[in-house]
Design an enzyme around this catalytic site. Sequence first.
Site, PDB file in Angstrom:
ATOM      1  N   HIS A 317      -3.803   8.379   0.374  1.00 30.66           N
ATOM      2  CA  HIS A 317      -3.243   6.647   0.267  1.00 30.66           C
ATOM      3  C   HIS A 317      -3.228   6.525  -1.144  1.00 30.66           C
ATOM      4  CE1 HIS A 317      -3.288   4.965   4.801  1.00 30.66           C
ATOM      5  NE2 HIS A 317      -4.340   6.037   4.028  1.00 30.66           N
ATOM      6  N   GLU A 319      -3.218   4.053  -3.262  1.00 30.75           N
ATOM      7  CA  GLU A 319      -5.128   3.253  -4.398  1.00 30.75           C
ATOM      8  C   GLU A 319      -5.853   4.106  -3.992  1.00 30.75           C
ATOM      9  OE1 GLU A 319      -3.392   2.482  -1.531  1.00 30.75           O
ATOM     10  OE2 GLU A 319      -4.431   0.783  -0.417  1.00 30.75           O
ATOM     11  N   CYS A 377      -4.927  -1.402   3.111  1.00 33.27           N
ATOM     12  CA  CYS A 377      -5.251  -1.054   4.868  1.00 33.27           C
ATOM     13  C   CYS A 377      -6.537  -1.307   5.304  1.00 33.27           C
ATOM     14  CB  CYS A 377      -4.689   0.249   5.553  1.00 33.27           C
ATOM     15  SG  CYS A 377      -5.765   2.142   5.031  1.00 33.27           S
ATOM     16  N   CYS A 442      -8.673   1.800   2.920  1.00 31.79           N
ATOM     17  CA  CYS A 442      -8.396   1.537   2.049  1.00 31.79           C
ATOM     18  C   CYS A 442      -9.322   0.123   1.366  1.00 31.79           C
ATOM     19  CB  CYS A 442      -7.103   1.230   1.173  1.00 31.79           C
ATOM     20  SG  CYS A 442      -6.194   2.848   1.359  1.00 31.79           S
TER      21      CYS A 442
END
Length: 648
Positions: A317, A319, A377, A442
């Site tokens: 992901h 980040e 998310c 996240c």
Amino acid sequence: MMNIELLTSNKHPICVLNELDVDYSFKDLMVLGPPHNRMFGVEITVADMTFEGWGHSKREARAAAARACLAAFLARAGRVMPTNDKPQDFTADENLYSASEFQSMDTTTSETVSIPDMSNQIKNKQGNSSPAVTPSPARHSSAPTWAPPRTRVPSTCCMRTTPAHLHMHLRAGSPLDSAQAPLQLAHSMRFKVVCQIKEQKFEGYGSSKKLAKLAAARSALAVLEERRVEPLAPHHPARTGFLHQTLADHIANIINEKFSDMMKLDVMHSKRKALAGIVITINNNMKDARVIAVTTGTKCVSGEHMSVRGRAVNDCHAEVAARRCLQRHLYAELLKYASQPDPRVPILESDLEPVAGGGYQLKPNRQVHLYISTAPCGDGRIFSPHEQHEPEPDRHPNRLARGQLRTKIESGEGTIPVKNSVNTVQTWDGVMQGERLLTMSCSDKVARWCVVGLQGALLSRVLRPVYLHSLVLGSLLHPHHMYRAICGRIEAFITSLPPPYRLQRPLLARAASTEARTPARAPTFSVCWCCTTPDPEVLNATTGKLENGQPSLLCKQSMFARWQHVVRRLPQLPQELDDVKAPAQLPSNLESLLYKEAKQMCPVYQAAKERLFEAFENAKLGRWIKKPIEQDQFVCELVDADPKALFA
């Protein structure tokens, strides 16, 4: 005798003059401004008195002149024109700002934002030999003329128009300037537009020129609103916890520009659904902002591709990958100290500085900003777009799961609450036999970074925690829910954090150039760029490795090798916690040290992490799910690697 009731009625001013049976005549004075923003001047003569009116049409100008005449009649009668005492709203055609307010709005660069002086245009209309139009002693006006500058924004300049229209009214004669060429990506066209007010410039981006202009004007309007509120209430609660809009927009812009620049020759990998980046500033100064990392990605490694040698990146992901790129930068900064004869001598151009007693820390004047093109998310994006900032009552279908720890879905998108998971303990053989590999969302990982820092367990041996100063989102920012997701849900339950660890509350902001929703299928690759190298890496998010099958510089194996290189050459941070004390000296057999054992050599970090997990459990939000322990049972295979290649 004048009919006072008729004068104070809500009828049109010209209608009132007709009913009063007053002889009057109109005379057009001049037309000012560019074609898109004309200002008409009209003069009305009643008996021996003359009044002026201005507006964006002759009809408005005549009404303004008649209103000035009626105001003079009431003044002679000792009365005033009626005012609208209703509360201000965003649909009223009333003046929201005055010129004096704009002139008092200092920007972050100490510039002055004000309505331009149009006196030169008046002189040009009348000829160089003619003086500027000024009211004579017998002349009255509904508003001062353009020389000197008007003290009020025209009544048609209201919040009912778009931000771009508002900019046109405030900056007559200086429209938004489009960039010379659009910023082209493979999947869309991104246009850049610059809005300039005096010497201050505001940038806007969008998939069309219209959206880019709207974003630029929105950025300017947000700054003007900040400057209007802040002098009156510097500690206004509405501003507490928010990053300045100008800096937030600058962070988003330089990250998007960096991604566009580095992917302009790579059409295939320029497609993305989520973009993240990390910027470091010095004293929150935009001129000193440096892009440290730019990453994309929305996928996690498939369970069958997990590596027992630390050669696969589990979470791609955007980040999460950006945080690992920041760790690469921190290792490179530590290498500067490890490469000089005395590692305790401060380096001026480094982001780190030595700490008395051993170890290093981020310099106090440095700030770390994380940008994500959309809400992370998990708990941070579980809300309705139409909710108020503080919804009362909460009617969302998932309201009973607010704050719950959530996990990502293997080979898919979206998250599910931890309490709905069958197993909270993952095993290697279970995943290999077909169980879905669970990875924390996240939002939960950002909440973890707000307690234990971004540096991770290994770096905690030589580096104090590095915390986020701000979180900037490109879209889907709901301050109430985002604050809860990253720190609010545990702040009442987390206790006894060992110093120097604490609960960090990052500032929040949303960029004016909002990210549009991308309905296309998310790509299965992740682009990762760090400032230590000129070219980005492209990872296959399913395998966690480069597309040629080689391990990434972001994998655990590479991080472990960097740690072993710097930890041998740098003074260590004291690792004392109650009756637990890590050995001051490193073991002599670092080559045979396991990755998990190296992380346990930082007991203060491990204690802070356990306090975080306990806080989630005490708040009844679920239990943090860890990866199978077999993943960390490996030794460093790159001990003899070239430092230049390792730290690149």
